[in-house]
Design a protein around this motif. Structure first.
Motif, PDB file in Angstrom:
ATOM      1  N   ALA A   1      88.599  83.386  69.887  1.00 18.93           N
ATOM      2  CA  ALA A   1      87.487  84.216  69.411  1.00 18.93           C
ATOM      3  C   ALA A   1      88.005  85.461  68.694  1.00 18.93           C
ATOM      4  O   ALA A   1      88.867  86.178  69.218  1.00 18.93           O
ATOM      5  N   GLY A   2      87.493  85.706  67.502  1.00 18.20           N
ATOM      6  CA  GLY A   2      87.845  86.896  66.736  1.00 18.20           C
ATOM      7  C   GLY A   2      89.067  86.751  65.856  1.00 18.20           C
ATOM      8  O   GLY A   2      89.338  87.643  65.036  1.00 18.20           O
ATOM      9  N   ALA A   3      89.828  85.649  65.981  1.00 14.68           N
ATOM     10  CA  ALA A   3      91.068  85.514  65.213  1.00 14.68           C
ATOM     11  C   ALA A   3      90.791  85.377  63.722  1.00 14.68           C
ATOM     12  O   ALA A   3      91.463  86.014  62.894  1.00 14.68           O
ATOM     13  N   CYS A   4      89.818  84.552  63.343  1.00 16.95           N
ATOM     14  CA  CYS A   4      89.496  84.402  61.920  1.00 16.95           C
ATOM     15  C   CYS A   4      89.082  85.735  61.316  1.00 16.95           C
ATOM     16  O   CYS A   4      89.507  86.088  60.203  1.00 16.95           O
ATOM     17  N   GLU A   5      88.270  86.471  62.047  1.00 16.04           N
ATOM     18  CA  GLU A   5      87.793  87.756  61.561  1.00 16.04           C
ATOM     19  C   GLU A   5      88.942  88.752  61.393  1.00 16.04           C
ATOM     20  O   GLU A   5      88.971  89.533  60.433  1.00 16.04           O
ATOM     21  N   ARG A   6      89.893  88.747  62.326  1.00 15.28           N
ATOM     22  CA  ARG A   6      91.032  89.662  62.222  1.00 15.28           C
ATOM     23  C   ARG A   6      91.855  89.368  60.972  1.00 15.28           C
ATOM     24  O   ARG A   6      92.293  90.299  60.270  1.00 15.28           O
ATOM     25  N   ILE A   7      92.084  88.100  60.674  1.00 15.42           N
ATOM     26  CA  ILE A   7      92.830  87.750  59.469  1.00 15.42           C
ATOM     27  C   ILE A   7      92.131  88.310  58.229  1.00 15.42           C
ATOM     28  O   ILE A   7      92.771  88.901  57.338  1.00 15.42           O
ATOM     29  N   GLU A   8      90.837  88.139  58.154  1.00 16.17           N
ATOM     30  CA  GLU A   8      90.097  88.616  56.990  1.00 16.17           C
ATOM     31  C   GLU A   8      90.087  90.140  56.905  1.00 16.17           C
ATOM     32  O   GLU A   8      90.112  90.716  55.810  1.00 16.17           O
ATOM     33  N   GLN A   9      90.068  90.825  58.035  1.00 11.00           N
ATOM     34  CA  GLN A   9      90.146  92.284  58.030  1.00 11.00           C
ATOM     35  C   GLN A   9      91.482  92.769  57.481  1.00 11.00           C
ATOM     36  O   GLN A   9      91.545  93.750  56.729  1.00 11.00           O
ATOM     37  N   LEU A  10      92.546  92.076  57.845  1.00  7.00           N
ATOM     38  CA  LEU A  10      93.861  92.443  57.317  1.00  7.00           C
ATOM     39  C   LEU A  10      93.941  92.192  55.816  1.00  7.00           C
ATOM     40  O   LEU A  10      94.507  93.001  55.068  1.00  7.00           O
ATOM     41  N   ARG A  11      93.383  91.088  55.362  1.00  5.98           N
ATOM     42  CA  ARG A  11      93.345  90.822  53.920  1.00  5.98           C
ATOM     43  C   ARG A  11      92.594  91.945  53.185  1.00  5.98           C
ATOM     44  O   ARG A  11      93.032  92.425  52.144  1.00  5.98           O
ATOM     45  N   ALA A  12      91.443  92.328  53.760  1.00  5.14           N
ATOM     46  CA  ALA A  12      90.625  93.352  53.129  1.00  5.14           C
ATOM     47  C   ALA A  12      91.365  94.679  53.032  1.00  5.14           C
ATOM     48  O   ALA A  12      91.099  95.489  52.125  1.00  5.14           O
ATOM     49  N   ALA A  13      92.319  94.893  53.953  1.00  8.00           N
ATOM     50  CA  ALA A  13      93.127  96.113  53.938  1.00  8.00           C
ATOM     51  C   ALA A  13      94.342  95.989  53.023  1.00  8.00           C
ATOM     52  O   ALA A  13      95.172  96.895  52.964  1.00  8.00           O
ATOM     53  N   GLY A  14      94.447  94.858  52.317  1.00  6.93           N
ATOM     54  CA  GLY A  14      95.544  94.663  51.374  1.00  6.93           C
ATOM     55  C   GLY A  14      96.843  94.187  51.997  1.00  6.93           C
ATOM     56  O   GLY A  14      97.909  94.306  51.379  1.00  6.93           O
ATOM     57  N   LYS A  15      96.776  93.635  53.201  1.00  3.67           N
ATOM     58  CA  LYS A  15      97.983  93.198  53.895  1.00  3.67           C
ATOM     59  C   LYS A  15      98.296  91.736  53.569  1.00  3.67           C
ATOM     60  O   LYS A  15      97.405  90.931  53.322  1.00  3.67           O
ATOM     61  N   ARG A  16      99.593  91.404  53.582  1.00  2.00           N
ATOM     62  CA  ARG A  16     100.022  90.004  53.455  1.00  2.00           C
ATOM     63  C   ARG A  16      99.946  89.362  54.825  1.00  2.00           C
ATOM     64  O   ARG A  16     100.334  89.962  55.832  1.00  2.00           O
ATOM     65  N   VAL A  17      99.475  88.126  54.880  1.00  4.42           N
ATOM     66  CA  VAL A  17      99.377  87.413  56.149  1.00  4.42           C
ATOM     67  C   VAL A  17     100.021  86.036  56.024  1.00  4.42           C
ATOM     68  O   VAL A  17      99.926  85.386  54.977  1.00  4.42           O
ATOM     69  N   PHE A  18     100.694  85.622  57.113  1.00  7.77           N
ATOM     70  CA  PHE A  18     101.320  84.307  57.179  1.00  7.77           C
ATOM     71  C   PHE A  18     101.111  83.717  58.563  1.00  7.77           C
ATOM     72  O   PHE A  18     100.948  84.449  59.547  1.00  7.77           O
ATOM     73  N   VAL A  19     101.144  82.409  58.620  1.00  8.83           N
ATOM     74  CA  VAL A  19     101.260  81.695  59.894  1.00  8.83           C
ATOM     75  C   VAL A  19     102.655  81.093  59.938  1.00  8.83           C
ATOM     76  O   VAL A  19     103.090  80.445  58.980  1.00  8.83           O
ATOM     77  N   LEU A  20     103.355  81.302  61.036  1.00 12.98           N
ATOM     78  CA  LEU A  20     104.672  80.726  61.241  1.00 12.98           C
ATOM     79  C   LEU A  20     104.619  79.916  62.523  1.00 12.98           C
ATOM     80  O   LEU A  20     104.620  80.470  63.626  1.00 12.98           O
TER      81      LEU A  20
ATOM     82  N   GLY B   1      88.618  76.765  61.084  1.00 16.90           N
ATOM     83  CA  GLY B   1      87.815  77.828  60.489  1.00 16.90           C
ATOM     84  C   GLY B   1      88.595  78.927  59.797  1.00 16.90           C
ATOM     85  O   GLY B   1      88.003  79.916  59.341  1.00 16.90           O
ATOM     86  N   PHE B   2      89.923  78.770  59.675  1.00 15.67           N
ATOM     87  CA  PHE B   2      90.745  79.780  58.996  1.00 15.67           C
ATOM     88  C   PHE B   2      90.812  79.472  57.503  1.00 15.67           C
ATOM     89  O   PHE B   2      90.843  78.309  57.094  1.00 15.67           O
ATOM     90  N   ARG B   3      90.903  80.513  56.691  1.00 13.45           N
ATOM     91  CA  ARG B   3      90.958  80.346  55.238  1.00 13.45           C
ATOM     92  C   ARG B   3      92.331  80.760  54.712  1.00 13.45           C
ATOM     93  O   ARG B   3      92.448  81.660  53.879  1.00 13.45           O
ATOM     94  N   PHE B   4      93.361  80.104  55.209  1.00 16.55           N
ATOM     95  CA  PHE B   4      94.710  80.394  54.744  1.00 16.55           C
ATOM     96  C   PHE B   4      94.998  79.641  53.455  1.00 16.55           C
ATOM     97  O   PHE B   4      94.622  78.476  53.285  1.00 16.55           O
ATOM     98  N   ARG B   5      95.693  80.300  52.542  1.00 13.31           N
ATOM     99  CA  ARG B   5      96.209  79.609  51.368  1.00 13.31           C
ATOM    100  C   ARG B   5      97.471  78.842  51.762  1.00 13.31           C
ATOM    101  O   ARG B   5      98.157  79.210  52.720  1.00 13.31           O
ATOM    102  N   GLN B   6      97.780  77.797  51.042  1.00 11.70           N
ATOM    103  CA  GLN B   6      98.920  76.963  51.420  1.00 11.70           C
ATOM    104  C   GLN B   6     100.209  77.767  51.482  1.00 11.70           C
ATOM    105  O   GLN B   6     101.043  77.542  52.369  1.00 11.70           O
ATOM    106  N   GLU B   7     100.371  78.727  50.569  1.00  9.98           N
ATOM    107  CA  GLU B   7     101.611  79.505  50.557  1.00  9.98           C
ATOM    108  C   GLU B   7     101.708  80.466  51.737  1.00  9.98           C
ATOM    109  O   GLU B   7     102.763  81.053  51.977  1.00  9.98           O
ATOM    110  N   GLU B   8     100.627  80.612  52.504  1.00  7.51           N
ATOM    111  CA  GLU B   8     100.642  81.476  53.688  1.00  7.51           C
ATOM    112  C   GLU B   8     100.974  80.712  54.963  1.00  7.51           C
ATOM    113  O   GLU B   8     101.107  81.318  56.024  1.00  7.51           O
ATOM    114  N   LEU B   9     101.119  79.402  54.859  1.00 17.67           N
ATOM    115  CA  LEU B   9     101.394  78.559  56.026  1.00 17.67           C
ATOM    116  C   LEU B   9     102.845  78.088  55.984  1.00 17.67           C
ATOM    117  O   LEU B   9     103.279  77.461  55.002  1.00 17.67           O
ATOM    118  N   ILE B  10     103.584  78.401  57.021  1.00 11.34           N
ATOM    119  CA  ILE B  10     104.997  78.009  57.110  1.00 11.34           C
ATOM    120  C   ILE B  10     105.188  77.280  58.433  1.00 11.34           C
ATOM    121  O   ILE B  10     105.013  77.867  59.506  1.00 11.34           O
TER     122      ILE B  10
END
Length: 307
Positions: A66-85, A104-113
């Motif tokens: 709960a809340g993980a998708c929203e946190r990712i989007e908040q970081l994006r909105a703040a101009g941060k780079r995000v990745f999944v490793l 339910g996550f909206r990661f771009r392919q280049e953000e997934l490792i």
């Protein structure tokens, strides 16, 4: 019958094999503690890039936290780079992309490792004529890998016929197959590559035993066995993150969020990244994280129940 590890047993197993991991920087000074924070919002301005483990941080098994998708989007909105490793290596890369979309996550392919994708990109370090025996999930097709391979099943002769072994997944691995692999390696040592160094992974109600468990079992029993690991806390996956970020992002500007001291936090410490331990959903759920930190001497910078 598959092995079952309690959290305490898994912790002890990680401790027992830690000399096989990249050298950890000097242990924390006496009295050092992780700073407790409510969530990642507190750290938004302190880091340029945020790297997330998957299991226990973004999801538990097939359930998003709960809340993980929203946190990712908040970081994006703040101009941060995000990745999944992620160390999950049962899936080919396309399946990894589909899984996060399904959650339910909206990661771009280049953000997934994934450790598997990084592992595959390093297989050219070996002789291209080698025939690989693969510990793979039940859905595995040999066409998924750009090398000559076969799935290792229950035919003892097949283990002696291959030139090297690749441990992708424990989903369909059994103690009987592990015994066949061990016996074959005792007869003739050959390279072993591991695409998921985890010993366990958190699920909805328990923990699954992962390829790292079986790899260390082999190393305990086969003297001089050559094993190559890809995945946290080993270097190749961190190299890939830093390559994608570029030289302008300093290591101390990268934060790693993970639930495991011995993989996520250990690897971040080795690389000089910020380290954030997530305690509520993964490896340490229901345990005392401060006691685990004290026992291991692996100190995160920050500690939060959830991201």
């Amino acid at each position: 019958m598959l092995p079952i590890l309690t959290p305490d047993q898994a912790f002890d197993r990680y401790e027992a094999v830690r000399e096989r991991y990249p050298a950890l920087p000097a242990l924390a000074k006496e009295g050092q503690t992780a700073v407790a924070i409510a969530n990642l919002g507190v750290l938004t301005d302190q880091f340029e890039a945020f790297v997330f483990d998957a299991f226990g941080v973004l999801n538990v098994g097939e359930t998003p936290i709960a809340g993980a998708c929203e946190r990712i989007e908040q970081l994006r909105a703040a101009g941060k780079r995000v990745f999944v490793l992620t160390n999950a290596a049962s899936y080919c890369f396309g399946q990894v992309v589909s899984k996060f979309e399904r959650l339910g996550f909206r990661f771009r392919q280049e953000e997934l490792i994934s450790s598997r994708a990084v592992c595959e990109s390093h297989m050219d370090a070996f002789d291209p004529t080698l025939l690989w025996g693969v510990a793979a999930p039940s859905s595995f097709e040999t066409s998924e890998l750009a090398l000559s391979c076969r799935a290792m099943l229950d035919d003892a002769r097949a283990y002696d016929e291959v030139d090297a072994f690749l441990l992708l997944s424990s989903e369909s691995w059994t103690l009987e197959r592990q015994a066949l692999l061990l016996d074959s390696l005792l007869r003739k040592r050959r390279p072993v590559v591991v695409a998921n160094p985890d010993i366990v992974a958190p699920r909805e109600t328990d923990m699954s035993v992962e390829p790292g468990f079986y790899a260390h079992d082999l190393m305990d029993k086969v003297a001089g066995l050559r094993v190559t690991f890809h995945g946290k806390p080993f270097a190749s996956v961190y190299d890939e993150v830093e390559k994608r970020l570029g030289a302008s992002v300093a290591p101390h500007s990268i934060a790693m969020m993970g639930d495991s001291l011995h993989t996520d936090i250990w690897g971040a410490r080795v690389r000089g990244w910020g380290a954030v331990l997530v305690t509520e959903h993964g490896f340490l759920r229901g345990q005392d994280p401060l006691e685990a930190i004290r026992k291991s001497g692996i100190y995160p910078d920050f500690m939060t129940p959830s991201i």
